[in-house]
Every structure is written in structure tokens, then in C-alpha cells.
Design a protein around this motif. Structure first.
Motif, short mmCIF file in Angstrom:
data_model
loop_
_atom_site.label_atom_id
_atom_site.label_comp_id
_atom_site.label_asym_id
_atom_site.label_seq_id
_atom_site.Cartn_x
_atom_site.Cartn_y
_atom_site.Cartn_z
N MET A 60 0.86 -1.17 0.00
CA MET A 60 0.00 0.00 0.00
C MET A 60 0.90 1.23 0.00
N SER A 61 0.53 2.20 -0.77
CA SER A 61 1.33 3.41 -0.84
C SER A 61 1.16 4.23 0.43
N VAL A 62 2.15 5.03 0.72
CA VAL A 62 2.10 5.89 1.90
C VAL A 62 0.95 6.89 1.77
N LEU A 63 0.72 7.39 0.57
CA LEU A 63 -0.36 8.36 0.34
C LEU A 63 -1.72 7.73 0.64
N LEU A 64 -1.93 6.51 0.15
CA LEU A 64 -3.20 5.83 0.39
C LEU A 64 -3.40 5.55 1.88
N SER A 65 -2.35 5.12 2.57
CA SER A 65 -2.48 4.84 4.00
C SER A 65 -2.79 6.12 4.78
N LYS A 66 -2.21 7.24 4.38
CA LYS A 66 -2.52 8.52 5.03
C LYS A 66 -3.97 8.91 4.77
N ASN A 67 -4.46 8.64 3.55
CA ASN A 67 -5.84 8.97 3.22
C ASN A 67 -6.82 8.14 4.05
N VAL A 68 -6.53 6.87 4.25
CA VAL A 68 -7.40 6.02 5.06
C VAL A 68 -7.44 6.53 6.49
N LEU A 69 -6.29 6.85 7.06
CA LEU A 69 -6.26 7.37 8.43
C LEU A 69 -6.94 8.73 8.53
N GLN A 70 -6.79 9.56 7.51
CA GLN A 70 -7.45 10.86 7.50
C GLN A 70 -8.96 10.67 7.44
N LEU A 71 -9.43 9.71 6.68
CA LEU A 71 -10.86 9.39 6.59
C LEU A 71 -11.39 8.99 7.96
N ILE A 72 -10.67 8.12 8.66
CA ILE A 72 -11.09 7.67 10.00
C ILE A 72 -11.09 8.84 10.97
N ASN A 73 -10.01 9.62 10.97
CA ASN A 73 -9.89 10.73 11.93
C ASN A 73 -10.88 11.86 11.65
N SER A 74 -11.17 12.12 10.37
CA SER A 74 -12.06 13.23 10.03
C SER A 74 -13.53 12.86 10.16
N PHE A 75 -13.89 11.66 9.77
CA PHE A 75 -15.31 11.30 9.71
C PHE A 75 -15.70 10.15 10.63
N GLY A 76 -14.73 9.54 11.28
CA GLY A 76 -15.02 8.43 12.18
C GLY A 76 -15.66 8.90 13.47
N ARG A 77 -16.35 7.98 14.11
CA ARG A 77 -16.99 8.25 15.39
C ARG A 77 -16.42 7.33 16.44
N SER A 78 -16.49 7.77 17.66
CA SER A 78 -16.00 6.96 18.77
C SER A 78 -16.95 5.79 19.01
N VAL A 79 -16.40 4.57 19.01
CA VAL A 79 -17.18 3.36 19.23
C VAL A 79 -16.43 2.47 20.23
N THR A 80 -17.10 1.42 20.66
CA THR A 80 -16.48 0.46 21.56
C THR A 80 -16.32 -0.87 20.85
N LEU A 81 -15.10 -1.35 20.78
CA LEU A 81 -14.80 -2.69 20.28
C LEU A 81 -14.77 -3.62 21.48
N LYS A 105 -11.87 5.06 17.18
CA LYS A 105 -12.62 5.81 16.17
C LYS A 105 -12.88 4.84 15.02
N CYS A 106 -14.08 4.90 14.47
CA CYS A 106 -14.46 3.97 13.43
C CYS A 106 -15.22 4.72 12.35
N PHE A 107 -14.92 4.39 11.11
CA PHE A 107 -15.65 4.94 9.97
C PHE A 107 -16.39 3.80 9.30
N PHE A 108 -17.72 3.95 9.18
CA PHE A 108 -18.54 2.93 8.53
C PHE A 108 -18.80 3.33 7.08
N ALA A 109 -18.79 2.34 6.19
CA ALA A 109 -19.11 2.55 4.78
C ALA A 109 -19.89 1.35 4.27
N ASP A 110 -20.73 1.59 3.29
CA ASP A 110 -21.51 0.51 2.68
C ASP A 110 -20.67 -0.21 1.63
N PHE A 111 -21.00 -1.47 1.39
CA PHE A 111 -20.41 -2.19 0.27
C PHE A 111 -21.07 -1.72 -1.02
#
Length: 122
Positions: free
Chosen positions: A1-22, A48-54
Motif C-alpha cells: 500500500m502506498s504511503v499516500l493511500l495509507s494517510k488517506n485512510v487514516l485521515q478518513l477515519i480521523n475526520s469522519f469516524g466516530r468513537s465506538v467500543t470494540l 474511532k471507526c468509519f462505517f461505509a456501505d459495500f
């Protein structure tokens, strides 16, 4: 995985994710005399968790059912501690509902685990 893609995934979680309990259950020992399992203890992690539909093209009604979602979890909890690998017995609660993890995919960038993409079912 590219560094750019991994940063984008983490940014997605941090920006739009919500606090949940695992919640990870730990089952006690099986007692053959009584046919029961000793008490179950749960370990919980706040993440923090980001949910998305399939996409509809991903739904095959064999492995992925209509209504299943993807849950993106970072490799660390909100306190910065490493999050253990989620598995099919774990649940995610919060954001108005609770879901059970069906399948987990790990995302890595080199030797660094970035996040988990969990298939969840409500």
C-alpha cells in the motif's frame, strides 16, 4: 500500500469516524462435567471507526449480504495503545447500533499496520 493511500485512510477515519467500543470476549474453560463454559469476560477498547456501505457489485449473498457494511478501525485505540486484531467473535457498538464482525482485512504500509477493514453485520 502506498504511503499516500495509507494517510488517506487514516485521515478518513480521523475526520469522519466516530468513537465506538470494540468488545472482545474471552471465554472461560469448558467444564465437561456440567457441559458449560466458565464465565465470559469482555475486554473493551474505545476506537474511532468509519462505517461505509459495500458497493452493490460486491454483494454476492454468499459471503457479503445486503446490509453488511465495512468498518474501518485504526491500528491504535483513542489512547494511542495498539489495538489487537479484531476477529469474528468481536462486536462494535456505538453510533446508534451494534454490529458483529464477520471478516477482517489488515492494511499495511511496509512493516507498519495502518488499519483494519472489518466486514460487519447488524
Amino acid at each position: 500500500m502506498s504511503v499516500l493511500l495509507s494517510k488517506n485512510v487514516l485521515q478518513l477515519i480521523n475526520s469522519f469516524g466516530r468513537s465506538v467500543t470494540l468488545t472482545k470476549p474471552a471465554y472461560g474453560a469448558y467444564d465437561p462435567a456440567t457441559g458449560t463454559v466458565a464465565s465470559t469476560t469482555n475486554t473493551t477498547y474505545t476506537v474511532k471507526c468509519f462505517f461505509a456501505d459495500f458497493n452493490l457489485s460486491e454483494i454476492d449473498n454468499d459471503n457479503i449480504y445486503l446490509g453488511d457494511r465495512k468498518a474501518y478501525l485504526p491500528a491504535v485505540d483513542t489512547a494511542g495503545a495498539a489495538l489487537p486484531l479484531p476477529d469474528a467473535e468481536d462486536t462494535i457498538s456505538g453510533v446508534g447500533d451494534g454490529v458483529k464482525i464477520v471478516r477482517v482485512q489488515e492494511l499495511w504500509s511496509g512493516d507498519t499496520r495502518i488499519c483494519y477493514i472489518c466486514q460487519v453485520r447488524g
